[in-house]
Design an enzyme around this catalytic site. Structure first.
Site, PDB file in Angstrom:
ATOM      1  N   CYS A   1       0.850  -1.181   0.000  1.00  0.00           N
ATOM      2  CA  CYS A   1       0.000   0.000   0.000  1.00  0.00           C
ATOM      3  C   CYS A   1       0.887   1.233   0.000  1.00  0.00           C
ATOM      4  CB  CYS A   1      -0.914   0.020   1.225  1.00  0.00           C
ATOM      5  SG  CYS A   1      -2.081  -1.353   1.306  1.00  0.00           S
TER       6      CYS A   1
ATOM      7  N   LEU B   1      -3.840  -1.474  -1.719  1.00  0.00           N
ATOM      8  CA  LEU B   1      -3.828  -2.740  -2.442  1.00  0.00           C
ATOM      9  C   LEU B   1      -4.469  -3.747  -1.497  1.00  0.00           C
ATOM     10  CD1 LEU B   1      -2.936  -4.445  -4.898  1.00  0.00           C
ATOM     11  CD2 LEU B   1      -0.800  -4.881  -3.684  1.00  0.00           C
ATOM     12  N   ALA B   2      -5.672  -4.192  -1.802  1.00  0.00           N
ATOM     13  CA  ALA B   2      -6.443  -5.027  -0.882  1.00  0.00           C
ATOM     14  C   ALA B   2      -5.921  -6.456  -0.897  1.00  0.00           C
ATOM     15  CB  ALA B   2      -7.922  -4.992  -1.266  1.00  0.00           C
TER      16      ALA B   2
ATOM     17  N   ASN C   1       1.512   0.315   5.971  1.00  0.00           N
ATOM     18  CA  ASN C   1       1.783  -0.522   4.820  1.00  0.00           C
ATOM     19  C   ASN C   1       2.541  -1.735   5.354  1.00  0.00           C
ATOM     20  OD1 ASN C   1       4.281  -0.329   2.181  1.00  0.00           O
ATOM     21  ND2 ASN C   1       2.528  -1.692   2.332  1.00  0.00           N
ATOM     22  N   GLY C   2       1.966  -2.923   5.226  1.00  0.00           N
ATOM     23  CA  GLY C   2       2.688  -4.076   5.743  1.00  0.00           C
ATOM     24  C   GLY C   2       1.805  -5.284   5.948  1.00  0.00           C
ATOM     25  N   GLU C   3       2.400  -6.305   6.514  1.00  0.00           N
ATOM     26  CA  GLU C   3       1.694  -7.534   6.877  1.00  0.00           C
ATOM     27  C   GLU C   3       2.171  -7.953   8.261  1.00  0.00           C
ATOM     28  OE1 GLU C   3       3.985  -7.989   3.924  1.00  0.00           O
ATOM     29  OE2 GLU C   3       2.513  -6.603   3.120  1.00  0.00           O
TER      30      GLU C   3
ATOM     31  N   LEU D   1       8.610 -15.245  -7.865  1.00  0.00           N
ATOM     32  CA  LEU D   1       9.670 -14.955  -8.815  1.00  0.00           C
ATOM     33  C   LEU D   1      10.659 -16.108  -8.773  1.00  0.00           C
ATOM     34  CD1 LEU D   1      10.342 -11.146  -8.157  1.00  0.00           C
ATOM     35  CD2 LEU D   1       8.856 -12.194  -9.890  1.00  0.00           C
TER      36      LEU D   1
ATOM     37  N   ILE E   1      12.622 -14.236 -15.961  1.00  0.00           N
ATOM     38  CA  ILE E   1      12.915 -13.254 -16.999  1.00  0.00           C
ATOM     39  C   ILE E   1      14.387 -13.310 -17.374  1.00  0.00           C
ATOM     40  CG2 ILE E   1      13.401 -11.363 -15.359  1.00  0.00           C
ATOM     41  CD1 ILE E   1      12.017  -9.489 -17.464  1.00  0.00           C
TER      42      ILE E   1
ATOM     43  N   THR F   1      24.708  -1.230  -9.316  1.00  0.00           N
ATOM     44  CA  THR F   1      24.266  -2.629  -9.313  1.00  0.00           C
ATOM     45  C   THR F   1      22.776  -2.745  -9.011  1.00  0.00           C
ATOM     46  OG1 THR F   1      24.843  -4.840  -8.513  1.00  0.00           O
ATOM     47  CG2 THR F   1      24.778  -3.092  -6.866  1.00  0.00           C
TER      48      THR F   1
ATOM     49  N   ARG G   1      21.012  -2.013 -12.402  1.00  0.00           N
ATOM     50  CA  ARG G   1      21.181  -3.149 -13.326  1.00  0.00           C
ATOM     51  C   ARG G   1      20.237  -4.300 -12.980  1.00  0.00           C
ATOM     52  NH1 ARG G   1      27.707  -4.039 -13.434  1.00  0.00           N
ATOM     53  NH2 ARG G   1      28.324  -2.127 -14.511  1.00  0.00           N
TER      54      ARG G   1
ATOM     55  N   SER H   1       9.739 -13.880  -3.034  1.00  0.00           N
ATOM     56  CA  SER H   1      11.025 -13.716  -3.703  1.00  0.00           C
ATOM     57  C   SER H   1      12.160 -14.080  -2.752  1.00  0.00           C
ATOM     58  CB  SER H   1      11.166 -12.260  -4.184  1.00  0.00           C
ATOM     59  OG  SER H   1      12.341 -12.086  -4.943  1.00  0.00           O
ATOM     60  N   GLY H   2      13.373 -14.186  -3.292  1.00  0.00           N
ATOM     61  CA  GLY H   2      14.508 -14.683  -2.515  1.00  0.00           C
ATOM     62  C   GLY H   2      15.442 -13.624  -1.980  1.00  0.00           C
TER      63      GLY H   2
END
Length: 551
Positions: A2, A50-51, A75-77, A251, A283, A332, A335, A358-359
């Site tokens: 959010c 963002l619900a 904004n968070g969880e 991802l 990607i 970096t 990039r 994601s990692g």
């Protein structure tokens, strides 16, 4: 994901300044609210939503009948919100994970309330009864927050991204205007006078990286077996991040970190019987090693796999937008962000996945960067690991947040789980360093022989993200450098020290990024204190491909 925005003590027309909140619309495409606070002069709270949880009652600013004097935007969880309700006997009225923040602040105060939260967050509380503003941010700064504070005038504004603070005050025309991030793991308290002017009162750190959490968690108890503990705590870190009413995906680069996260996500999704297959997203340019490895993992796990191939021209065209969203000129970071930005745009436009695992964080925590092979000692490696974790919010964490939020997605990063990181850092440094010429040897060993991943993926050598997306014939960083050679001439580079005395760009690529950054965020170069570079190595470029150990 959010976007939060707040303003206190403005001498200008608040209604005209509120337009600045729309600079972060991308963070919350589902709903928007802005609210002037009754009886508080020049005070305004804004929220782009963002619900993800509790679509009906989750709108902000949040107020409760039990504490009508408190306003919350965050904004968070908060992954332990149900445990908090039981442990502190909270009389909650919604299923929103952030509601306990209000109750805990009312019962415990700002510092103790923040210390009880298992999750990622950036919050702003307005306490109208005590005329206070409280700001808080999670341990690693996974969720962003910037503040603009003018001590002389008492003007205070906060926003998820710095761009939402530009144009709020005449003082911003001054190069010394103080727009800066709230430090991770800290709370700040401001008093408001009768005119709504803010006065800084205190800053306290409620969590230090490496300290054990003060809250109760759902993770299994820690035993005597190190590898089992790593496995159990990381599995718990992934599982708690399935808290969502929107579709979850991952991802997937095909490297160790994203592959482990994906494997555990698929396992948990089956156990919880999620009503959809897990989508994975990779990607790269044509023939990139990441695309090949990701396909191997996706086939092994049976995911609904999406592969995005981008051309050098598409990558170069995205750079200016990437810098605007990043609010950074670090080489970096930029990039590595281009591929992440492009795939996030694809996910948003072509799928209904909204929450992305994601990692990020593994390389800093588990000494995964190739230059850790050159550490003079295990103690030096440990110190460097902790330093990187302290600064993550300005580099890789920033990259993950901004590239995904630009597309209205929410990123979640299990490797930066507070309990998991604190345990991992408690293991002896000599066990955490590269062993037998293999980085992240301890982490790989913990999941060896579990069947979660093929062995050639589990033990795949490190591939830097910006390198992994490269084609076999030409690296991504070479594509960028060729482009920058055409955009920057030698005369400009010779004048770089005069024009940019702080973090002076030494290459045409660095100059090109800095020029774009300064056009959007003039005089804010100190947001990035230094260029991210490998340590203990003789190299002038951050790409892993320039290091001797690169496989």
């Amino acid at each position: 994901m959010c976007g939060i925005w707040a303003l206190f003590g403005s001498e200008d027309d608040v209604s005209s300044q509120c337009n600045a909140v729309h600079k972060i619309t991308h963070r919350g495409p589902d709903a928007f609210r802005i609210e002037n606070i009754n009886h508080f002069r020049n005070c305004c709270l804004g929220f782009h939503r963002l619900a993800i949880v509790d679509d009906i009652k989750g709108m902000q600013p949040m107020r409760l009948y039990t504490y009508p004097h408190l306003y919350l935007i965050y904004n968070g969880e908060i992954y332990n919100h149900e445990l908090l309700e039981k442990d502190f006997d909270l009389n909650t009225s919604t299923t929103c994970d952030g509601e306990p923040i209000i109750h805990l602040y009312a019962k415990l105060g700002a510092e103790m309330a923040a210390s009880q939260l298992d999750g990622v967050f950036a919050f702003c509380i307005l306490d109208t009864a005590n005329r206070k503003v409280i700001l808080g941010r999670d341990t690693f700064g996974v969720r962003p927050m910037f503040k603009l504070y003018d001590e002389a005038t008492g003007f205070l504004a906060v926003c998820s991204e710095a761009k939402g603070l530009f144009g709020l005050s005449h003082s911003l025309n001054d190069a010394k205007a103080s727009i800066e991030p709230l430090l991770p793991g800290h709370v700040e308290v401001y008093d408001l006078d009768q005119d709504g002017k803010a006065r800084f009162m205190e800053r306290k750190r409620f969590h230090k990286i490496g300290d054990l959490p003060k809250y109760r968690t759902l993770a299994p108890p820690v035993g005597d077996e190190v590898l089992a503990n790593i496995r159990n705590l990381f599995e718990a870190a992934v599982k708690k991040r399935l808290m969502s009413e929107r579709r979850i995906g991952c991802l997937l680069s095909g490297g160790l970190d994203s592959s482990l996260v994906t494997a555990l996500l698929v396992k948990d999704a089956k156990e919880q019987k999620l009503p959809y297959p897990i989508q994975t997203f990779a990607i790269g340019m044509e023939g990139s090693p990441d695309l090949q490895a990701a396909k191997t993992v996706a086939n092994y796990l049976g995911t609904d796999h999406h592969e995005v191939v981008f051309t050098p021209e598409e990558g170069v065209r995205a750079i200016e937008d990437v810098i605007y969203h990043l609010e950074s000129y670090d080489i970096t970071t930029i990039r590595a962000s281009v591929g992440m930005y492009l795939i996030s745009q694809y996910i948003s436009k072509k799928t209904d996945t909204v929450v992305i695992l994601s990692g990020e964080g593994s390389d800093e925590l588990a000494q995964g960067y190739i230059y850790f092979h050159k550490a003079p000692s295990s103690e030096e490696g440990d110190r460097e690991s902790r330093r990187l974790l302290e600064d993550l919010y300005m580099y890789d964490v920033l990259r993950g947040d901004r590239t995904t939020s630009a597309a209205g997605l929410e990123i979640r990063v299990p490797f930066l789980d507070h309990l998991f990181t604190s345990y991992y850092l408690s293991i002896a440094p000599e066990q955490r360093k590269p062993i037998k010429g293999i980085e992240k040897y301890l982490l790989r060993s913990a999941f060896s022989d579990t069947g979660l991943l093929p062995n050639d993926i589990l033990w795949r050598p490190k591939e830097a993200f910006s390198d992994g997306v490269s084609s076999k014939t030409k690296s991504w960083f070479s594509v960028i450098q060729d482009h920058c050679d055409q955009q920057v001439n030698e005369d400009e580079l010779e004048q770089a020290a005069t024009l940019y005395p702080f973090n002076t760009p030494k290459t045409k690529e660095a100059y090109y990024y800095r020029k774009i950054f300064e056009s959007r965020f003039p005089n804010k170069s100190k947001w990035i204190p230094y260029f991210w570079m490998p340590k203990w190595c003789e190299t002038s470029d951050p790409s892993a491909r320039t290091l001797k150990h690169y496989k």
